[in-house]
Design an enzyme around this catalytic site. Structure first.
Site, mmCIF file in Angstrom:
data_model
loop_
_atom_site.group_PDB
_atom_site.id
_atom_site.type_symbol
_atom_site.label_atom_id
_atom_site.label_comp_id
_atom_site.label_asym_id
_atom_site.label_seq_id
_atom_site.Cartn_x
_atom_site.Cartn_y
_atom_site.Cartn_z
ATOM 1 N NE ARG A 226 -4.267 -1.406 0.084
ATOM 2 C CZ ARG A 226 -4.474 -2.349 -0.840
ATOM 3 N NH1 ARG A 226 -3.590 -2.550 -1.799
ATOM 4 N NH2 ARG A 226 -5.574 -3.081 -0.828
ATOM 5 C CG HIS A 274 -3.623 -0.189 -6.763
ATOM 6 N ND1 HIS A 274 -3.925 0.314 -5.530
ATOM 7 C CD2 HIS A 274 -3.735 -1.548 -6.632
ATOM 8 C CE1 HIS A 274 -4.214 -0.676 -4.694
ATOM 9 N NE2 HIS A 274 -4.096 -1.826 -5.350
#
Ligand code: NDP
Ligand code: OXD
Length: 311
Positions: A226, A274
């Protein structure tokens, strides 16, 4: 199986999921969630993202199947009643995609393929040397469903592979360190560091100058966990000083990353938006079907997020 599963916030991809479930679990009754529709008696729900308040409409909900492995936003949603088990996605499509992505980037750092890309753009014919993979020290932070598979994959490609997790474990051919007090030993002299940790209070900002200092000079970083795990200022300083040579980033503190962000134009930062690994509808449908079967047979669900641990 006659259970019912509500698909919440699936939007335009409902038909794709419907056809995946029709093949994998023809007996499972699918319900396309509609705002303001009450769903009494409904025990299972699948969704992409937290939907605060939606659970009032599902008073009998017991399992929330998340279409992703990172569930920090669900754990932060206080409207999810404590009785509801939040289930992380673990399915072969997601795992294999992550293995491929990390292997691609480890090879990129190992062989410095990005240097060849620069050289081509400048029509420069260059020479390169590189060590054998077994002389390349690669470390994976986080040895869960994804991290363990990645560590095994890197080992199978010959890399000198280490891993780090909260609890002790054994992975054939991989040197495993566990716990905060072993992080320095894990990091010591690593040449390529891969982050596959979940985002928790302990892992927020974990990729920082202190960690970079323990790596081999000129190491490479790959962050697929993350974005908030990375101290962005420390990364830029480390790249400028040569402490790190390059970074591959798939996840960012702000997504989409604003166009003015310095990462976009940094020559030593390789970025992807992502998409390192996404779920595969067919194998996800099969995984959810198996979980529901287990649960209906009185067994525990697997890959349930622990609200206290935060992942
Ligand atoms: P898991 O929950 O299966 O595994 C998490 C791992 O991290 C475990 O090994 C756990 O240790 C370890 N861990 C957690 N906290 C700490 C800590 N404080 N110190 C050391 N180790 C710790 O997660 P997954 O493998 O399924 O996924 C990992 C993450 O990858 C997700 O949370 C998500 O953020 C990210 N992800 C990114 C994607 C992308 O496209 N970029 C796609 C999918 C996931 P232990 O084994 O002891 O519990
Ligand atoms: C996930 C992700 O957590 O896509 O699955 O990041």
């Amino acid at each position: 199986m006659s259970a019912r599963l509500v698909l919440s916030d699936i939007g335009a991809s409902f038909p794709a999921w419907e056809s995946a479930f029709r093949r994998a679990a023809p007996d499972l009754a699918l319900i396309h969630d509609q705002p303001s529709r009450d769903l009494p008696g409904l025990r299972y729900c699948m969704t992409w993202k937290p939907l605060p308040g939606v659970y009032d409409r599902m008073p009998h909900l017991e399992a929330l199947f998340v279409l992703g492995a990172g569930v920090e936003r669900f754990l932060a949603d206080a409207t999810i009643p404590p009785r509801v088990q939040i289930v992380k996605m673990a399915e072969p499509g997601l795992t294999q995609a992550m293995e491929h992505y990390v292997l691609w980037q480890v090879l990129n750092h190992h062989r410095r393929f990005w240097e060849l890309d620069f050289a081509q753009r400048e029509a420069r014919w260059i020479d390169q040397t590189y060590p054998a993979p077994w002389e390349r020290k690669v470390g994976v932070m986080g040895l869960g469903t994804l991290g363990e598979a990645v560590a095994r994959r890197l080992k199978s490609f010959g890399f000198d592979t280490r891993g780090w997790s909260r609890s002790a474990k054994t992975i054939d051919g991989v040197t495993v360190f566990s716990g905060t007090d072993r992080i320095d030993a894990f990091l010591d002299g690593l040449e390529i560091l891969v982050c596959l940790l979940p985002l928790t209070p302990e892992t927020r900002g974990v990729l920082n100058a202190d960690v970079f200092r323990h790596l081999a000079p000129g190491a490479g970083l790959i962050n697929v966990g993350r974005g908030a795990q990375l101290n962005e200022a420390d990364l830029l300083t480390a790249l400028d000083s040569g402490r790190l040579t390059a970074a591959s980033l798939d996840v960012f503190a702000a997504e989409p990353l604003p166009a003015a962000h310095p990462f976009w134009r940094h020559k030593r930062i390789f970025m992807t938006p992502h998409l390192a690994a996404d779920v595969d509808p067919q194998s996800s449908a099969l995984a959810i079907k198996r979980q529901i079967e287990r649960f209906e047979a009185g067994q525990e669900l697997e890959h349930v997020a622990d609200r206290t641990r935060g992942y």
